[in-house]
Scaffold this active site. Structure first.
Site, PDB file in Angstrom:
ATOM      1  N   GLU A 260     156.174 -63.178 -81.621  1.00 41.02           N
ATOM      2  CA  GLU A 260     156.368 -64.052 -82.781  1.00 41.02           C
ATOM      3  C   GLU A 260     156.927 -65.408 -82.363  1.00 41.02           C
ATOM      4  O   GLU A 260     156.584 -66.452 -82.942  1.00 41.02           O
ATOM      5  CB  GLU A 260     157.308 -63.389 -83.797  1.00 41.02           C
ATOM      6  CG  GLU A 260     156.708 -62.172 -84.487  1.00 41.02           C
ATOM      7  CD  GLU A 260     155.418 -62.510 -85.220  1.00 41.02           C
ATOM      8  OE1 GLU A 260     155.432 -63.381 -86.098  1.00 41.02           O
ATOM      9  OE2 GLU A 260     154.378 -61.894 -84.899  1.00 41.02           O
ATOM     10  N   TRP A 263     154.026 -67.330 -81.100  1.00 43.13           N
ATOM     11  CA  TRP A 263     153.250 -67.870 -82.232  1.00 43.13           C
ATOM     12  C   TRP A 263     153.839 -69.207 -82.688  1.00 43.13           C
ATOM     13  O   TRP A 263     153.113 -70.161 -82.977  1.00 43.13           O
ATOM     14  CB  TRP A 263     153.261 -66.896 -83.412  1.00 43.13           C
ATOM     15  CG  TRP A 263     152.103 -65.942 -83.479  1.00 43.13           C
ATOM     16  CD1 TRP A 263     152.123 -64.612 -83.223  1.00 43.13           C
ATOM     17  CD2 TRP A 263     150.743 -66.258 -83.832  1.00 43.13           C
ATOM     18  NE1 TRP A 263     150.864 -64.076 -83.401  1.00 43.13           N
ATOM     19  CE2 TRP A 263     150.001 -65.059 -83.781  1.00 43.13           C
ATOM     20  CE3 TRP A 263     150.091 -67.434 -84.191  1.00 43.13           C
ATOM     21  CZ2 TRP A 263     148.646 -65.000 -84.059  1.00 43.13           C
ATOM     22  CZ3 TRP A 263     148.731 -67.376 -84.488  1.00 43.13           C
ATOM     23  CH2 TRP A 263     148.027 -66.175 -84.407  1.00 43.13           C
ATOM     24  N   TRP A 291     137.350 -76.052-103.892  1.00 38.45           N
ATOM     25  CA  TRP A 291     138.471 -75.330-104.501  1.00 38.45           C
ATOM     26  C   TRP A 291     138.440 -75.470-106.021  1.00 38.45           C
ATOM     27  O   TRP A 291     138.123 -76.539-106.545  1.00 38.45           O
ATOM     28  CB  TRP A 291     139.795 -75.869-103.970  1.00 38.45           C
ATOM     29  CG  TRP A 291     139.926 -75.851-102.479  1.00 38.45           C
ATOM     30  CD1 TRP A 291     139.874 -76.925-101.631  1.00 38.45           C
ATOM     31  CD2 TRP A 291     140.134 -74.698-101.653  1.00 38.45           C
ATOM     32  NE1 TRP A 291     140.034 -76.510-100.331  1.00 38.45           N
ATOM     33  CE2 TRP A 291     140.190 -75.146-100.307  1.00 38.45           C
ATOM     34  CE3 TRP A 291     140.277 -73.332-101.917  1.00 38.45           C
ATOM     35  CZ2 TRP A 291     140.388 -74.290 -99.229  1.00 38.45           C
ATOM     36  CZ3 TRP A 291     140.475 -72.472-100.844  1.00 38.45           C
ATOM     37  CH2 TRP A 291     140.526 -72.948 -99.516  1.00 38.45           C
ATOM     38  N   ASN A 326     158.069 -62.453 -94.212  1.00 37.56           N
ATOM     39  CA  ASN A 326     156.831 -62.942 -93.608  1.00 37.56           C
ATOM     40  C   ASN A 326     155.588 -62.201 -94.092  1.00 37.56           C
ATOM     41  O   ASN A 326     154.542 -62.815 -94.322  1.00 37.56           O
ATOM     42  CB  ASN A 326     156.914 -62.869 -92.077  1.00 37.56           C
ATOM     43  CG  ASN A 326     155.760 -63.599 -91.418  1.00 37.56           C
ATOM     44  OD1 ASN A 326     155.559 -64.788 -91.655  1.00 37.56           O
ATOM     45  ND2 ASN A 326     154.972 -62.899 -90.625  1.00 37.56           N
ATOM     46  N   TRP A 344     144.702 -74.614-100.029  1.00 38.32           N
ATOM     47  CA  TRP A 344     145.861 -74.164 -99.250  1.00 38.32           C
ATOM     48  C   TRP A 344     146.947 -75.234 -99.174  1.00 38.32           C
ATOM     49  O   TRP A 344     148.134 -74.923 -99.044  1.00 38.32           O
ATOM     50  CB  TRP A 344     145.423 -73.740 -97.846  1.00 38.32           C
ATOM     51  CG  TRP A 344     144.743 -74.828 -97.049  1.00 38.32           C
ATOM     52  CD1 TRP A 344     143.407 -75.097 -97.009  1.00 38.32           C
ATOM     53  CD2 TRP A 344     145.365 -75.779 -96.180  1.00 38.32           C
ATOM     54  NE1 TRP A 344     143.145 -76.168 -96.173  1.00 38.32           N
ATOM     55  CE2 TRP A 344     144.333 -76.602 -95.650  1.00 38.32           C
ATOM     56  CE3 TRP A 344     146.684 -76.029 -95.794  1.00 38.32           C
ATOM     57  CZ2 TRP A 344     144.587 -77.643 -94.759  1.00 38.32           C
ATOM     58  CZ3 TRP A 344     146.942 -77.077 -94.907  1.00 38.32           C
ATOM     59  CH2 TRP A 344     145.905 -77.873 -94.400  1.00 38.32           C
ATOM     60  N   TRP A 367     149.485 -71.153 -93.441  1.00 41.46           N
ATOM     61  CA  TRP A 367     148.629 -71.363 -94.610  1.00 41.46           C
ATOM     62  C   TRP A 367     147.160 -71.485 -94.214  1.00 41.46           C
ATOM     63  O   TRP A 367     146.274 -70.953 -94.887  1.00 41.46           O
ATOM     64  CB  TRP A 367     149.084 -72.592 -95.401  1.00 41.46           C
ATOM     65  CG  TRP A 367     150.122 -72.208 -96.401  1.00 41.46           C
ATOM     66  CD1 TRP A 367     151.479 -72.277 -96.277  1.00 41.46           C
ATOM     67  CD2 TRP A 367     149.877 -71.620 -97.687  1.00 41.46           C
ATOM     68  NE1 TRP A 367     152.096 -71.776 -97.395  1.00 41.46           N
ATOM     69  CE2 TRP A 367     151.147 -71.370 -98.278  1.00 41.46           C
ATOM     70  CE3 TRP A 367     148.737 -71.287 -98.403  1.00 41.46           C
ATOM     71  CZ2 TRP A 367     151.294 -70.809 -99.545  1.00 41.46           C
ATOM     72  CZ3 TRP A 367     148.877 -70.718 -99.664  1.00 41.46           C
ATOM     73  CH2 TRP A 367     150.129 -70.485-100.227  1.00 41.46           C
TER      74      TRP A 367
END
Length: 436
Positions: A260, A263, A291, A326, A344, A367
């Site tokens: 993590e 990341w 969208w 998360n 988003w 996102w």
């Protein structure tokens, strides 16, 4: 203290600690007395419409604590409010400053700010030094064999791990050199209202590495009702915790937790090499998704009234506390972008306003991952089913009960899952096929 005395300035930003601070260590061992500085940057603050911002309250609290520690050491943290370039222009006129020291920041606005301050300093014959502190590897330090940046996480993480050595995790014992701070009398600390903000109910876990949680992280991290995550993201964001200390612990105790942290650095690297992701899709074709952007449905999502308990519980959690688990972040982001077909960037902006641990690179990356527009290798048709996510990760309904309580069955679903899933797949597929 004589204003004629040659001094160095250390500029605190995303590193609000005295211990294991790379740039601060280098400044304190440079041979000059060090004047510590923090700037409440109006270029940033003036963009914040919400004057009860939990992030600003957190920063103000930590800067106050830092100032107190420096006062106890016989020095002071000079705290200014304004535009960094203008404040430096004043300081260069007031003190005999020979060097400015700080740690790197990778966000586009911060890069431009640092460039402007550096140019001003050099014009005044003042040296500028900056250092890597908030990550283990930065910028071009983890690249493909051909010299290009990685755009897929797994090979990036393998290269990151293969390059990790003991030296990368070594501390910089800045706390051992506090006698090098400039000896000076305390100056006033601007109040929260003095910088244009109001008190808020910000709730942040203490600065500590909970080894028991890290040890079992791989087994507990996906269950939002459990206290199974370290909650250190806000401390990494503002540097009240050392990344090197955390990586040493993760490396020793839990590879999933270390993953993590990798990341986090991957998304920072993406932002550095592809700054256009701030405003647009990493995969440019996805900028053409039509969208729906229904404002009423967006408000329903924001206020936790979608009729999907796991989504509504998560939105209640972020609205009340400035934090969201998360797993819940992934569920609500998928719901907004896929079930409601809302851009988003709308959700990203909402999280940016609400999350105390907001970090541009991770928020943007998360996102875009949920929307299918980012650098993730998985195709766009990953759509989370809120009900199956609930059964898997909140089987006893404890998370939902905590954040929904009596409102559990009060709202009709804003959209049918099966219909919404098919609609999203159709819109994505048709849009991308047109561009082929």
């Amino acid at each position: 203290m004589s204003k004629k005395q040659n001094i160095a300035v250390f500029w605190f930003r995303r590193d609000l600690r005295i211990h294991d601070n790379h740039g601060l260590y280098k400044a304190l061992t440079s041979g000059l007395p060090v004047l510590p500085l923090f700037i409440f940057d109006t270029d940033i603050l003036n963009k914040l419409d919400n004057k009860c911002d939990r992030r600003v309250a957190f920063i103000h609290e930590k800067v106050t604590e830092l100032k107190t520690k420096l006062n106890e050491a016989g020095s002071d943290l000079v705290v200014k409010h304004g535009k960094p370039v203008e404040i430096y222009r004043e300081l260069f006129g007031e003190f005999t400053i020979t060097s400015v020291w700080f740690n790197h920041d990778f966000e586009p606005d911060a890069v431009n700010r640092d460039k402007a301050v550096t140019e001003l300093a050099l014009m005044n014959g003042i040296e500028v030094y900056s250092f890597k502190d908030q990550v283990i590897f930065e910028k071009d330090e983890v690249l493909k064999d051909d010299g290009n940046p990685y755009t897929v996480f797994t090979p990036y993480s393998k290269k990151w791990l293969s390059g990790l050595g003991k030296k990368d995790m070594e501390s910089y014992p800045s706390e051992e050199h506090t006698n090098a701070f400039l000896k000076t009398e305390p100056t006033p600390m601007p109040s929260l209202s003095g910088i244009g903000f109001r008190e808020t109910d910000h709730m942040v876990s203490p600065v500590r590495i909970d080894e028991a949680i890290i040890q079992h992280y791989d087994k507990t991290r996906d269950y939002p009702a459990q206290d199974g995550t370290s909650k250190v993201s806000v401390h990494l964001r503002f540097g009240t915790l050392s990344i090197r200390e955390l990586v040493r612990t993760a490396f020793r105790m839990n590879k999933t937790y270390l993953n993590e942290l990798i990341w986090r650095e991957f998304y920072m690297m993406i932002l550095w090499h592809f700054p256009y992701v701030v405003d647009g899709a990493f995969k440019p074709a996805y900028n053409h998704i039509p969208w729906r952007n229904n404002e009423k449905e967006f408000d329903i999502w924001c206020n936790g009234k979608t009729g999907y308990p796991i989504v509504d519980a998560a939105m209640n959690q972020i609205n009340r506390t400035g934090y969201m688990h998360n797993r819940a972040r992934m569920i609500v982001a998928s719901f907004l972008t896929k079930h409601l077909l809302i851009d988003w960037r709308w959700g990203e902006a909402y999280f940016a306003e609400k999350l105390t641990d907001y970090e541009l690179s991770s928020n943007n990356g998360g996102w875009q991952w949920a929307a299918g527009t980012g650098c993730d290798a998985a195709p766009y048709f990953r759509i989370f089913n809120p009900e199956s996510q609930t059964k898997k990760f909140d089987p006893d309904g404890k998370y939902i009960e905590t954040w929904l309580g009596d409102d559990l069955h009060m709202v009709q679903p804003v959209v049918d899952h099966k219909m919404a899933r098919e609609r999203a797949l159709k819109v994505y597929k048709e849009t991308l096929n047109k561009l082929k």
